[in-house]
Write a protein that holds these residues in place. Structure first.
Motif, short mmCIF file in Angstrom:
data_model
loop_
_atom_site.label_atom_id
_atom_site.label_comp_id
_atom_site.label_asym_id
_atom_site.label_seq_id
_atom_site.Cartn_x
_atom_site.Cartn_y
_atom_site.Cartn_z
N UNK A 128 0.73 -1.03 0.00
CA UNK A 128 0.15 0.09 0.00
C UNK A 128 0.80 1.18 0.11
N UNK A 129 0.43 2.13 -0.93
CA UNK A 129 1.32 3.35 -1.04
C UNK A 129 0.68 4.46 -0.41
N UNK A 130 1.14 5.40 0.35
CA UNK A 130 0.35 6.43 1.05
C UNK A 130 0.04 7.46 -0.20
N UNK A 131 -1.13 8.03 0.17
CA UNK A 131 -1.62 8.70 -0.75
C UNK A 131 -0.90 10.45 -0.25
N UNK A 132 -0.30 10.99 -1.20
CA UNK A 132 0.13 12.44 -1.03
C UNK A 132 -0.78 13.31 -0.47
N UNK A 133 -0.78 14.36 0.61
CA UNK A 133 -1.72 15.18 0.87
C UNK A 133 -1.44 16.31 -0.23
N UNK A 134 -2.89 16.70 -0.53
CA UNK A 134 -3.03 17.69 -1.52
C UNK A 134 -2.61 18.98 -1.02
N UNK A 135 -1.79 19.76 -1.85
CA UNK A 135 -1.24 20.84 -1.42
C UNK A 135 -2.07 22.13 -0.64
N UNK A 136 -3.28 22.00 -1.03
CA UNK A 136 -4.16 23.03 -0.55
C UNK A 136 -4.13 23.01 0.89
N UNK A 137 -4.11 21.72 1.54
CA UNK A 137 -4.33 21.38 2.96
C UNK A 137 -3.13 21.86 3.64
N UNK A 138 -2.15 22.53 2.98
CA UNK A 138 -1.15 22.87 3.55
C UNK A 138 -1.33 24.45 4.10
N UNK A 139 -2.28 24.84 3.64
CA UNK A 139 -2.42 26.31 3.91
C UNK A 139 -3.28 26.36 5.23
N UNK A 140 -2.57 26.90 6.12
CA UNK A 140 -2.92 27.16 7.77
C UNK A 140 -3.77 28.37 8.05
N UNK A 141 -3.26 29.52 6.98
CA UNK A 141 -3.85 30.79 7.44
C UNK A 141 -4.02 31.84 6.29
N UNK A 142 -5.02 31.30 5.49
CA UNK A 142 -5.06 32.16 3.99
C UNK A 142 -5.17 33.57 4.23
N UNK A 143 -5.74 34.38 5.32
CA UNK A 143 -5.66 35.69 5.53
C UNK A 143 -4.34 36.11 5.71
N UNK A 144 -3.17 35.42 5.89
CA UNK A 144 -1.98 36.18 5.81
C UNK A 144 -1.42 36.20 4.49
N UNK A 145 -2.00 35.47 3.51
CA UNK A 145 -1.58 35.54 2.08
C UNK A 145 -2.44 36.33 1.37
N UNK A 146 -3.65 36.45 1.41
CA UNK A 146 -4.76 37.19 0.58
C UNK A 146 -5.36 38.23 1.70
N UNK A 147 -5.14 39.43 1.23
CA UNK A 147 -5.79 40.36 2.07
C UNK A 147 -7.25 40.50 1.88
N UNK A 148 -8.03 40.87 2.96
CA UNK A 148 -9.44 41.08 2.93
C UNK A 148 -9.93 42.26 2.02
#
Length: 114
Positions: free
Chosen positions: A11-31
């Motif tokens: 069984x090969x592990x399924x890699x985590x989708x890159x979008x799940x690595x975003x922990x705080x989108x507000x620090x990247x995209x202003x309101x």
């Protein structure tokens, strides 16, 4: 080696989708508020992130997979994540107008019309 051990080791592990690595989108995209951060600036930042995190298909005109397809569960999960990104990067006044949307594409289109 038992049958169980062989099947577990293959069984090969399924890699985590890159979008799940975003922990705080507000620090990247202003309101988006329409005055200090305009729609055009917000869209540019948002588009950069959906491309970088491989979820652009949730805001463009790519149709979702069929509800019965194996890909649908992950698509639905990622779509909820992108919708959360949208909700969390708009002002409270704008958010009120988006709360009836349930998929990212609908929220994106609604913002585009406003």
């Amino acid at each position: 080696m038992t049958k169980e051990a062989i099947s577990e080791s293959s069984i090969k592990p399924v890699p985590l989708h890159p979008a799940y690595s975003v922990s705080n989108i507000q620090s990247k995209i202003r309101t988006l508020d329409g005055s200090q951060v305009t729609y055009s600036a917000w869209v540019k930042l948002f588009r950069l992130h959906v491309v970088a995190y491989k979820v652009e298909n949730h805001i463009d005109d790519t149709p979702p997979p069929a509800a019965k397809s194996p890909e649908y569960a992950q698509w639905k999960e990622l779509d909820a994540l992108v919708l959360q990104w949208i909700y969390s990067t708009v002002s409270d006044n704008i958010l009120k107008r988006l709360m009836d949307t349930t998929v990212a594409r609908d929220a994106w289109l609604k913002l585009e019309k406003q």
